[in-house]
Design a protein around this motif. Structure first.
Motif, PDB file in Angstrom:
ATOM      1  N   ASN A 356      35.848  51.684  31.805  1.00  0.00           N
ATOM      2  CA  ASN A 356      36.104  50.590  30.868  1.00  0.00           C
ATOM      3  C   ASN A 356      36.246  49.228  31.541  1.00  0.00           C
ATOM      4  O   ASN A 356      35.403  48.354  31.359  1.00  0.00           O
ATOM      5  CB  ASN A 356      37.368  50.899  30.051  1.00  0.00           C
ATOM      6  N   SER A 357      37.322  49.057  32.337  1.00  0.00           N
ATOM      7  CA  SER A 357      37.547  47.719  32.887  1.00  0.00           C
ATOM      8  C   SER A 357      38.539  47.719  34.054  1.00  0.00           C
ATOM      9  O   SER A 357      39.243  48.702  34.286  1.00  0.00           O
ATOM     10  CB  SER A 357      38.102  46.801  31.787  1.00  0.00           C
ATOM     11  N   ILE A 358      38.519  46.598  34.773  1.00  0.00           N
ATOM     12  CA  ILE A 358      39.535  46.293  35.788  1.00  0.00           C
ATOM     13  C   ILE A 358      40.307  45.096  35.268  1.00  0.00           C
ATOM     14  O   ILE A 358      39.716  44.054  34.947  1.00  0.00           O
ATOM     15  CB  ILE A 358      38.878  45.952  37.150  1.00  0.00           C
ATOM     16  N   LYS A 359      41.623  45.248  35.192  1.00  0.00           N
ATOM     17  CA  LYS A 359      42.461  44.155  34.678  1.00  0.00           C
ATOM     18  C   LYS A 359      43.522  43.760  35.689  1.00  0.00           C
ATOM     19  O   LYS A 359      44.116  44.625  36.339  1.00  0.00           O
ATOM     20  CB  LYS A 359      43.144  44.577  33.374  1.00  0.00           C
ATOM     21  N   LEU A 360      43.719  42.464  35.821  1.00  0.00           N
ATOM     22  CA  LEU A 360      44.810  41.935  36.644  1.00  0.00           C
ATOM     23  C   LEU A 360      45.803  41.241  35.722  1.00  0.00           C
ATOM     24  O   LEU A 360      45.417  40.360  34.932  1.00  0.00           O
ATOM     25  CB  LEU A 360      44.289  40.945  37.692  1.00  0.00           C
ATOM     26  N   GLU A 361      47.066  41.637  35.796  1.00  0.00           N
ATOM     27  CA  GLU A 361      48.096  41.076  34.930  1.00  0.00           C
ATOM     28  C   GLU A 361      49.179  40.410  35.777  1.00  0.00           C
ATOM     29  O   GLU A 361      49.915  41.066  36.503  1.00  0.00           O
ATOM     30  CB  GLU A 361      48.731  42.178  34.068  1.00  0.00           C
ATOM     31  N   ASP A 362      49.219  39.074  35.737  1.00  0.00           N
ATOM     32  CA  ASP A 362      50.218  38.278  36.460  1.00  0.00           C
ATOM     33  C   ASP A 362      50.304  38.648  37.946  1.00  0.00           C
ATOM     34  O   ASP A 362      51.383  38.800  38.519  1.00  0.00           O
ATOM     35  CB  ASP A 362      51.605  38.438  35.815  1.00  0.00           C
ATOM     36  N   VAL A 363      49.149  38.787  38.586  1.00  0.00           N
ATOM     37  CA  VAL A 363      49.102  39.217  39.993  1.00  0.00           C
ATOM     38  C   VAL A 363      49.316  38.030  40.926  1.00  0.00           C
ATOM     39  O   VAL A 363      48.623  37.015  40.837  1.00  0.00           O
ATOM     40  CB  VAL A 363      47.750  39.898  40.311  1.00  0.00           C
ATOM     41  N   GLN A 374      48.387  33.144  42.666  1.00  0.00           N
ATOM     42  CA  GLN A 374      49.574  32.957  41.830  1.00  0.00           C
ATOM     43  C   GLN A 374      49.297  33.333  40.377  1.00  0.00           C
ATOM     44  O   GLN A 374      48.472  32.701  39.715  1.00  0.00           O
ATOM     45  CB  GLN A 374      50.041  31.495  41.900  1.00  0.00           C
ATOM     46  N   LYS A 375      49.945  34.402  39.934  1.00  0.00           N
ATOM     47  CA  LYS A 375      49.897  34.858  38.541  1.00  0.00           C
ATOM     48  C   LYS A 375      48.472  34.875  37.973  1.00  0.00           C
ATOM     49  O   LYS A 375      48.161  34.206  36.992  1.00  0.00           O
ATOM     50  CB  LYS A 375      50.815  34.006  37.673  1.00  0.00           C
ATOM     51  N   ILE A 376      47.637  35.680  38.622  1.00  0.00           N
ATOM     52  CA  ILE A 376      46.234  35.810  38.207  1.00  0.00           C
ATOM     53  C   ILE A 376      46.138  36.803  37.054  1.00  0.00           C
ATOM     54  O   ILE A 376      46.624  37.931  37.135  1.00  0.00           O
ATOM     55  CB  ILE A 376      45.356  36.286  39.368  1.00  0.00           C
ATOM     56  N   ASN A 377      45.483  36.373  35.964  1.00  0.00           N
ATOM     57  CA  ASN A 377      45.180  37.253  34.833  1.00  0.00           C
ATOM     58  C   ASN A 377      43.667  37.289  34.670  1.00  0.00           C
ATOM     59  O   ASN A 377      43.023  36.242  34.535  1.00  0.00           O
ATOM     60  CB  ASN A 377      45.841  36.745  33.546  1.00  0.00           C
ATOM     61  N   LEU A 378      43.107  38.498  34.710  1.00  0.00           N
ATOM     62  CA  LEU A 378      41.656  38.614  34.732  1.00  0.00           C
ATOM     63  C   LEU A 378      41.232  39.942  34.123  1.00  0.00           C
ATOM     64  O   LEU A 378      41.907  40.958  34.293  1.00  0.00           O
ATOM     65  CB  LEU A 378      41.168  38.518  36.189  1.00  0.00           C
ATOM     66  N   ASP A 379      40.095  39.920  33.423  1.00  0.00           N
ATOM     67  CA  ASP A 379      39.547  41.136  32.815  1.00  0.00           C
ATOM     68  C   ASP A 379      38.083  41.260  33.246  1.00  0.00           C
ATOM     69  O   ASP A 379      37.261  40.396  32.943  1.00  0.00           O
ATOM     70  CB  ASP A 379      39.651  41.053  31.288  1.00  0.00           C
ATOM     71  N   ILE A 380      37.773  42.335  33.992  1.00  0.00           N
ATOM     72  CA  ILE A 380      36.403  42.577  34.459  1.00  0.00           C
ATOM     73  C   ILE A 380      35.894  43.841  33.792  1.00  0.00           C
ATOM     74  O   ILE A 380      36.435  44.937  34.007  1.00  0.00           O
ATOM     75  CB  ILE A 380      36.364  42.736  35.994  1.00  0.00           C
ATOM     76  N   GLN A 381      34.864  43.722  32.992  1.00  0.00           N
ATOM     77  CA  GLN A 381      34.317  44.869  32.294  1.00  0.00           C
ATOM     78  C   GLN A 381      33.505  45.747  33.251  1.00  0.00           C
ATOM     79  O   GLN A 381      32.853  45.253  34.168  1.00  0.00           O
ATOM     80  CB  GLN A 381      33.429  44.412  31.136  1.00  0.00           C
ATOM     81  N   ALA A 382      33.561  47.045  33.029  1.00  0.00           N
ATOM     82  CA  ALA A 382      32.796  47.983  33.851  1.00  0.00           C
ATOM     83  C   ALA A 382      31.301  47.675  33.744  1.00  0.00           C
ATOM     84  O   ALA A 382      30.813  47.283  32.682  1.00  0.00           O
ATOM     85  CB  ALA A 382      33.072  49.411  33.407  1.00  0.00           C
ATOM     86  N   LYS A 383      30.599  47.814  34.865  1.00  0.00           N
ATOM     87  CA  LYS A 383      29.149  47.617  34.977  1.00  0.00           C
ATOM     88  C   LYS A 383      28.710  46.183  34.679  1.00  0.00           C
ATOM     89  O   LYS A 383      27.555  45.931  34.326  1.00  0.00           O
ATOM     90  CB  LYS A 383      28.397  48.606  34.081  1.00  0.00           C
ATOM     91  N   SER A 384      29.647  45.238  34.821  1.00  0.00           N
ATOM     92  CA  SER A 384      29.290  43.818  34.701  1.00  0.00           C
ATOM     93  C   SER A 384      29.191  43.209  36.098  1.00  0.00           C
ATOM     94  O   SER A 384      29.684  43.777  37.074  1.00  0.00           O
ATOM     95  CB  SER A 384      30.336  43.062  33.874  1.00  0.00           C
ATOM     96  N   THR A 385      28.559  42.056  36.192  1.00  0.00           N
ATOM     97  CA  THR A 385      28.440  41.339  37.470  1.00  0.00           C
ATOM     98  C   THR A 385      29.309  40.092  37.387  1.00  0.00           C
ATOM     99  O   THR A 385      29.100  39.228  36.531  1.00  0.00           O
ATOM    100  CB  THR A 385      26.976  40.949  37.750  1.00  0.00           C
ATOM    101  N   VAL A 386      30.293  40.014  38.284  1.00  0.00           N
ATOM    102  CA  VAL A 386      31.255  38.913  38.271  1.00  0.00           C
ATOM    103  C   VAL A 386      31.224  38.212  39.618  1.00  0.00           C
ATOM    104  O   VAL A 386      31.277  38.854  40.673  1.00  0.00           O
ATOM    105  CB  VAL A 386      32.688  39.427  37.985  1.00  0.00           C
ATOM    106  N   ALA A 387      31.109  36.879  39.594  1.00  0.00           N
ATOM    107  CA  ALA A 387      31.077  36.088  40.826  1.00  0.00           C
ATOM    108  C   ALA A 387      32.357  35.280  40.953  1.00  0.00           C
ATOM    109  O   ALA A 387      32.919  34.809  39.959  1.00  0.00           O
ATOM    110  CB  ALA A 387      29.864  35.172  40.825  1.00  0.00           C
TER     111      ALA A 387
END
Length: 596
Positions: A356-363, A374-387
Motif C-alpha cells: 500500500n504505502s510508506i508513511k512518515l508521521e512527525d519524523v 524536523q517533523k516530516i510528514n509524508l505519504d509514498i504510495q507503493a509502486k510510485s516514483t518519488v524524487a
C-alpha cells in the motif's frame, strides 16, 4: 574496565564469559600435571636410598607427609624395591606426559575456539551496528581492532591462562612441600614475595607501553585506509610524500613502543635464572645453618622448592607477556561493549512486500543534538516514483536512509503498510531494497559474483544475470572481455572506468528481486548517451517498483510521480514536475540554473 575490581579478576570474568566450563577443564589438567610430576619426583628419594643395595625395602619415612604414596602402594600388595620403584617412577612420568599432551592440545583447541568465537561475535555485532553510530566511529580503530588487535588478544589469552596454569603448579608444589617440610612454606613465601617486588615495576611499565602500541596501531590503520582509498588523488596532486611522512611518524611511534616492550621482556627473561639460584642458595644455607637440618633430609623439599620457583618465574614471565598485549585486550573489550550498546533493534514481523504505502508521521532525526530533519510528514504510495530535491545539506539522503531502515527516527513513526518499521524484521525488509549510490560499490571479485551477490552459477541465475546487464547497458562490454562474466574487477573496480562501475552497480540492483529501489544520483558518472539508455530502462520499471530518487540533475526526474522539495530539514513543497514549476519559485529557479 572497572578500576575498583582487580585487573586479573576482570580479565578472568571476560574469558569465562566466552568459554564457560572449558576454563576449569584446562585448570584441572594443570593440577593433574603438577601432582603427577610431584609424585614422580617424590619416588626418587626411596630410589636413592636403595642405590647400591637392590634388596633394600623403603619405609617411606624420608617422604614426610608424602609417606601415603608408599603406604598406598603397599596396600595394593606392591613391595617397594629397586625394580618396583623404577616402574612406579616410569608410570608417573609416562602418565604425566600423556596428561601434559592433553593439556597442551586442549589449550590449543580452547585458544582457537575462543578467538573464532570472538571474531564471529564481533563480525556479527559489527554487521548489526547502528548506522548512526557507525558514521561517527573512527574507521582506523575498527580496522585495527577487527584485524591486528584480534591476533594480539589471542596471544593475551594464551599467556593469561599460562599464568594461571603456572600458578596452579606453584600451588601444587607448595602443597607437596608443606606436606614434606613445613619450614619450607615460610621460605617460599618470603622468596616469592621478594621476587614479585622485582617484577612489579616492570609490569606497570609494560602495561602502559602496551596501550601506546594499541593507540599507534589505530592511527596507522586509519592512515593506511585513507592511503588506499585516496591513492589516485594523492598521486595526482603530489601529496603522497606528505602522507608518507604522516605514516612514518605513526610507524616510528609503534617501533619505539615495541622496543620498550622488548627491553622489559629481555630484562624479565635475563633475571629468571639468577633469581632462582639466589633463592635456592639462601634456602639451603638457612635450612642447614639455622635449622641444623641434614642435607639429605631437605633434598625433597629443596626439589619441590626449585620446581615451585621455576613455576613462579614462568608465571611472572607469562604475566609480563600478557601485560605486553593488555592494551589490545582492553581495546577489544571496550570495542565489544561499544558495539553491544549500539546494536540495531530488530522487529519480529517478516517483511513480505510493499502493498500500500510508506508513511512518515512527525519524523525528526539528528546525528547529534541538532536535528537534520524536523517533523516530516509524508505519504509514498507503493509502486510510485518519488524524487527528493533540495540544496546540499537539506536532508535528502538522510530522509531516504530513514525510509531504508539505516536509521531509527528520534521521534515520530515510519509506517510500512501501516506497520511500524521498528516492529518489522529489518533484514527481511532491507533484502527487498536496491540501493544505487553516486559512489558505486564494487567488490574485489568476478563480475558474476558482483552482480549476483555470490549466487550459484545455475542456468536460471545466468539468464537473470545477462538480463540485468542488458538493462544496465553493460552487457556488450562484458561479452568482449576474455573471461566474460568471470573477469576480476580488482580492488574497488580498478579494472573498469567510473561509468562502467556505475552500470555494474545498477545491474546488481536490477538483478535482485527488489520492492524498493533507491537511486542516489545513480547516473551522475555516465555519459549522456548511456544515461539516456539506462534512464529508459529504469523508466520501464515504473509501476513495478517503488522508486526513490535523490536527484541533483533535475532533468532526470521529469517523469517522477511526486517530487519532494526539502529545505533545512523541512518539506517546502510537494508535487509533480509540472506542478512545482508553476507553484514553487525555489524549484523553478533551481531548474533554470541547471538549464543555463
Amino acid at each position: 574496565m572497572k578500576k575498583r575490581e582487580s585487573g586479573r579478576l576482570v580479565y578472568f570474568k571476560y574469558f569465562y564469559s566466552k568459554l564457560g566450563y572449558k576454563v576449569f577443564i584446562a585448570l584441572f589438567l594443570s593440577l593433574c600435571v603438577g601432582l603427577l610430576d610431584g609424585f614422580g619426583l617424590a619416588m626418587f628419594l626411596p630410589l636413592l636410598q636403595m642405590v647400591g643395595d637392590t634388596d633394600t625395602v623403603s619405609s617411606g619415612e624420608e617422604l614426610g607427609g608424602l609417606q601415603f604414596l608408599i603406604s598406598g602402594l603397599e596396600s595394593l600388595g606392591v613391595q617397594l624395591n629397586l625394580q618396583t620403584v623404577l616402574f612406579v617412577i616410569m608410570f608417573f612420568f609416562i602418565f604425566k606426559g600423556v596428561t601434559k599432551f592433553c593439556q597442551g592440545y586442549y589449550n590449543v583447541l580452547t585458544q582457537q575456539y575462543f578467538i573464532r568465537k570472538l571474531r564471529l561475535t564481533y563480525a556479527k555485532m559489527l554487521g548489526n551496528y547502528s548506522y548512526k553510530s557507525f558514521v561517527n566511529v573512527d574507521s582506523g580503530m575498527v580496522q585495527n581492532t577487527m584485524g591486528g588487535e584480534m591476533g594480539r588478544v589471542s596471544t593475551a589469552f594464551k599467556n593469561y591462562f599460562s599464568t594461571i596454569q603456572s600458578g596452579v603448579l606453584v600451588a601444587v608444589y607448595l602443597g607437596l612441600a608443606i606436606a614434606t617440610n613445613f619450614q619450607f612454606a615460610i621460605l617460599v613465601a618470603i622468596g616469592g614475595t621478594l621476587s614479585n617486588l622485582v617484577y612489579n615495576r616492570i609490569y606497570k611499565k609494560t602495561k602502559l607501553t602496551s596501550k601506546k602500541i594499541t593507540k599507534g596501531g589505530h592511527i596507522y590503520q586509519g592512515l593506511l585506509i585513507q592511503n588506499v582509498a585516496f591513492y589516485k588523488y594523492l598521486r595526482a596532486t603530489g601529496l603522497m610524500s606528505l602522507f608518507y611522512d604522516k605514516m612514518k611518524v605513526a610507524i616510528e611511534y609503534i617501533e619505539r613502543s615495541n622496543k620498550k616492550i622488548g627491553f622489559y621482556n629481555s630484562l624479565v627473561v635475563a633475571a629468571r635464572e639468577p633469581l632462582v639460584i639466589t633463592v635456592v642458595v639462601i634456602v639451603i644455607l638457612i635450612q642447614v645453618n639455622l635449622f641444623s637440618e641434614n642435607i639429605s633430609a631437605i633434598v625433597l623439599s629443596l626439589l619441590f622448592f626449585y620446581r615451585s620457583l621455576n613455576s613462579l618465574v614462568e608465571l611472572q614471565n607469562h604475566w609480563n607477556n600478557f601485560l605486553n598485549v593488555t592494551g589490545s585486550l582492553d581495546n577489544v573489550i571496550e570495542f565489544g561493549q561499544q558495539l553491544a550498546k549500539a546494536q540495531d533493534k530488530k522487529g519480529n514481523e517478516e517483511f513480505l512486500g510493499l502493498n500500500n504505502s510508506i508513511k512518515l508521521e512527525d519524523v525528526s532525526f539528528g546525528y547529534f543534538e541538532d536535528k537534520v530533519l524536523q517533523k516530516i510528514n509524508l505519504d509514498i504510495q507503493a509502486k510510485s516514483t518519488v524524487a527528493f530535491v533540495g540544496e546540499s545539506g537539506s536532508g535528502k539522503t538522510t530522509l531516504v536512509n530513514l525510509i531504508a531502515g539505516l536509521f531509527d527516527a528520534d521521534t515520530g513513526k515510519i509506517l510500512i503498510d501501516d506497520k511500524d518499521l521498528c516492529k518489522i524484521d529489518k533484514l527481511s525488509f532491507q533484502k527487498k531494497i536496491g540501493y544505487i549510490t553516486q559512489e558505486p560499490v564494487i567488490f574485489s571479485d568476478t563480475i558474476f559474483n558482483n552482480i549476483t551477490a555470490w549466487s550459484e552459477k545455475s542456468p536460471e541465475n545466468q539468464e537473470k544475470f545477462w538480463k540485468a546487464l542488458k538493462k544496465a547497458a553493460i552487457d556488450d562490454f562484458v561479452k568482449e572481455l576474455p573471461e566474460r562474466e568471470d573477469s576480476k574487477l580488482g580492488n574497488n573496480g580498478i579494472q573498469v572506468s567510473g561509468g562502467q562501475k556505475q552500470r555494474l552497480a545498477i545491474a546488481r540492483e536490477l538483478y535482485k528481486e527488489t520492492e524498493i529501489l533507491v537511486m542516489d544520483e545513480a547516473t551522475s558518472a555516465l555519459d549522456s548517451e548511456t544515461e539516456k539508455i539506462i534512464q529508459k530502462n529504469i523508466d520501464q520499471l515504473k509501476g513495478q517498483l517503488t522508486i526513490l530518487i535523490i536527484a541533483h540533475r533535475l532533468s532526470t526526474i521529469r517523469t517522477a510521480d511526486k517530487i519532494i522539495l526539502l529545505k533545512n530539514g523541512n518539506i517546502e513543497a510537494v508535487g509533480s514536475y509540472s506542478e512545482l514549476i508553476v507553484e514553487s519559485e525555489k524549484f523553478k529557479k533551481m531548474v533554470q540554473l541547471q538549464e543555463v
